[in-house]
Scaffold this motif. Structure first.
Motif, PDB file in Angstrom:
ATOM      1  N   LYS A 149      14.528  93.650  60.874  1.00 32.14           N
ATOM      2  CA  LYS A 149      14.855  94.220  62.190  1.00 32.14           C
ATOM      3  C   LYS A 149      16.366  94.272  62.395  1.00 32.14           C
ATOM      4  N   LEU A 183      17.963  97.104  60.564  1.00 30.91           N
ATOM      5  CA  LEU A 183      17.733  98.408  61.196  1.00 30.91           C
ATOM      6  C   LEU A 183      18.364  98.510  62.591  1.00 30.91           C
ATOM      7  N   LEU A 190      20.874 105.368  60.209  1.00 33.49           N
ATOM      8  CA  LEU A 190      19.406 105.313  60.371  1.00 33.49           C
ATOM      9  C   LEU A 190      18.672 106.563  59.857  1.00 33.49           C
ATOM     10  N   ASN A 215      11.387 103.397  57.355  1.00 35.56           N
ATOM     11  CA  ASN A 215      11.024 101.989  57.531  1.00 35.56           C
ATOM     12  C   ASN A 215       9.599 101.802  58.005  1.00 35.56           C
ATOM     13  N   ILE A 255       8.032  98.495  59.949  1.00 34.93           N
ATOM     14  CA  ILE A 255       8.291  97.139  60.421  1.00 34.93           C
ATOM     15  C   ILE A 255       7.054  96.622  61.138  1.00 34.93           C
ATOM     16  N   LEU A 304       5.035 108.025  57.552  1.00 36.76           N
ATOM     17  CA  LEU A 304       6.133 108.178  58.521  1.00 36.76           C
ATOM     18  C   LEU A 304       7.461 107.749  57.890  1.00 36.76           C
ATOM     19  N   THR A 328      14.569 103.743  65.489  1.00 31.46           N
ATOM     20  CA  THR A 328      15.104 103.877  64.131  1.00 31.46           C
ATOM     21  C   THR A 328      15.262 105.350  63.722  1.00 31.46           C
ATOM     22  N   ILE A 329      15.075 106.263  64.687  1.00 32.27           N
ATOM     23  CA  ILE A 329      15.311 107.697  64.339  1.00 32.27           C
ATOM     24  C   ILE A 329      16.798 108.034  64.236  1.00 32.27           C
TER      25      ILE A 329
END
Lengths: 307, 261
Positions: free
Chosen positions: A49, A52, A77, A82, A84, A146, B87-88
């Motif tokens: 975390k 990111l 980013l 990712n 999580i 994704l 996180t985009i």
């Protein structure tokens, strides 16, 4: 060291008096799979975390692609995919509809990005099934879709095989390996399943109670694993005397009254076994053994093993 | 930003909230028309329109917006999707503004739908449709004003971080307080300033909209004249509600930003 994609410097996260992550320094090299191994609650997710920018560190620094993540989120980013914790999607939408929302927000211009990502993880495109009706394995696959949909350079995957069946695990493993080998992606993967990390990772970091205990390549780690000759005899005390007096052996341990370990694997085992038998000992076993990664994990964490 | 707003609408798919909110706009026009049907004579479209706006917007739209906001603002929390958005990256500020924009659209759709429904009912009752353009513009503005009125309540709902009982209690309390004060002299017969009639948005909106109604005759005309000194001009009303919206939005963004995943 400029081939480092992720580098942390004394990364620390403290909740109240408890340090969830303490002075962590990890180094993820370009084009490698880095396995972050630790028990549940060891600090793996908190670390990811922070990488990111989802959680702010109490102290320390995170550098991704050579830049501090803080203040550079918009540049960094979009280059990361990712997963999580648990997969998070809108339950009233189908898998395809969910991915389309995130594709639009990410500004993914490739026309078949969504269908391509779904195909990779083995989910149907345009399926009518809602996310709320998905099995845990399907949810996990969608989350991986994704993560890869926008073709990122770096993947940060937190326990990606959670909930997958054995075939799914093998598929995801091979897919992750292929992403790294064929397409040069850098992958940071966390798991509490040691066998998975050992099958997949090039480099391994062992984290326990928020502290990084070891960080090495798998090859280095395997070299570190101790080899020994294991003897199962009728009397270990007598066997130890023979080893010391007749062969000058010092590097051995007596496990119990029937088992002992000789750590010098270059020792003449055949001659030793013959000497045992000639002195009236019964020898049930004599073979070379090697510590497993789990044994190593136990040793460095100073505690129990891992799944 | 428009992508964010579009995606907010897409998240509503298969959720009847949007449709129900629009359908709710037809409840009070239908009830008011039914009431006038039973007591014909002496009523005109202005009366019917005000009869729709008062309970329809103040009693129904306000809680509808607040309840809708719980769905909007807790979607990410309930679905665990905030981490995907962050996180985009999507900024939390823009996310809050997108959600407020969705509420604005729904509020305006509700208000205009109520106006159209009242016009249909008036036509069915044989009333002359007067000042339609003005009423349409009032309905548009009213939709935006009602959004501004709902935002302080939404701040509380977001702050308490609950999407169940406490949200409903907050919404009911806020709606009732506003509605009660718009019926009292304390709320209505006060000039713009630091008082309850300015701070609470519904009395303020009522003091703005009242000037557009016809004075009527008899007791109605006397009441209208007694209210005249307290009418709030359109720029002042919009200005006050804009400040209220700005503060509310800033607080929501602050609350959202402080929340760690």
């Amino acid at each position: 060291m400029n081939n480092l994609i992720i580098e942390t410097k004394n990364l620390t996260k403290q909740y109240g008096a408890q340090k969830s992550v303490a002075s962590l320094n990890i180094h993820v090299r370009k084009g490698r799979i880095y396995g972050l191994l630790g028990r549940n609650g060891a600090g793996k997710t908190t670390t990811m975390k922070m990488l990111l920018g989802l959680t702010q560190p109490t102290s320390g620094e995170v550098r991704v692609f050579g830049k501090n993540i803080r203040g550079n989120e918009k540049k960094i980013l979009p280059r990361i995919g990712n997963l999580i914790e648990s997969p998070g999607f809108y339950p009233n939408l189908t898998g395809t509809e969910n991915l389309k929302i995130f594709a639009r927000l990410r500004g993914v211009s490739k026309r078949n990005a969504v269908s391509g990502a779904l195909e990779v993880v083995g989910l149907p495109y345009g399926d009518k099934k809602l996310f709320s009706q998905y099995s845990l394995g399907m949810k996990q696959r969608l989350a991986i879709a994704l993560a890869i949909m926008h073709d990122p350079e770096l993947l940060i995957l937190d326990e990606p095989i959670n909930g997958l069946d054995p075939i799914g695990i093998a598929e995801v493993r091979s897919f992750i390996r292929k992403l790294c080998d064929a397409r040069g992606k850098t992958i940071l993967i966390s798991s509490h399943i040691l066998s998975e990390i050992s099958l997949l990772a090039d480099d391994i970091g062992i984290i326990d109670h928020g502290v990084l205990l070891e960080e090495e390549s798998l090859a280095e780690l395997e070299n570190k694993n101790s080899k020994y000759v294991h003897f199962l005899v009728s009397d270990t005390a007598q066997a130890a005397r023979i080893m010391e007096r007749s062969f000058g052996a010092k590097n051995f341990t007596v496990e119990n009254d029937r088992s002992l370990r000789l750590y010098d694997t270059n020792f003449p085992v055949t001659a030793l076994t013959r000497a045992f038998i000639e002195s009236g000992l019964e020898v049930a076993e004599a073979h070379t053994c090697e510590d497993t990664l789990e044994d190593y994990f136990k040793r460095v964490t100073g505690g129990e093993g891992i799944a | 930003m428009h992508n964010l707003i579009l995606c907010e609408f897409r998240k509503f798919k298969r959720r009847p909230m949007f449709l129900l909110a629009t359908l709710a706009a037809f409840v009070f026009p239908a009830l008011t028309a039914l009431m006038y049907w039973k007591t014909p004579g002496g009523q005109d479209y202005d009366n019917l329109f005000s009869g729709v706006v008062d309970p329809g917007d103040y009693l129904l739209l306000l809680p509808v917006l607040a309840v809708l906001s719980t769905t909007l603002f807790f979607t990410e929390q309930d679905s665990d999707t905030l981490k995907n958005l962050m996180t985009i990256p999507v900024s939390k500020g823009k996310l809050v503004l997108a959600k407020i924009s969705v509420m604005a659209v729904i509020s305006v759709v509700y208000s205009v739908a109520g106006f159209l429904a009242s016009a249909v009912c008036a036509k069915l009752l044989g009333m002359a449709l007067i000042n339609m353009e003005q009423k349409f513009i009032i309905s548009l503005l009213l939709g935006l004003m009602m959004l501004a009125a709902a935002l302080p309540c939404v701040v509380l709902v977001v702050w308490f971080n609950k999407n169940n009982l406490i949200s409903i209690v907050i919404t009911l309390f806020y709606t009732i307080i506003n509605y009660v004060f718009h019926l009292t002299d304390l709320g209505m017969k006060s000039a713009v300033g630091f008082n309850i009639g300015t701070i609470l948005p519904i009395p303020l909106i009522q003091k703005w909209i009242f000037q557009f109604y016809r004075p009527g005759t008899g007791a109605s005309a006397v009441f209208y004249e007694s209210m005249r000194p307290y009418f709030v001009s359109t720029p002042v009303c919009i200005g006050i509600l804009a400040v209220l919206s700005g503060i509310s939005a800033a607080l929501m963004i602050r609350i959202y930003n402080r929340r760690e995943l």
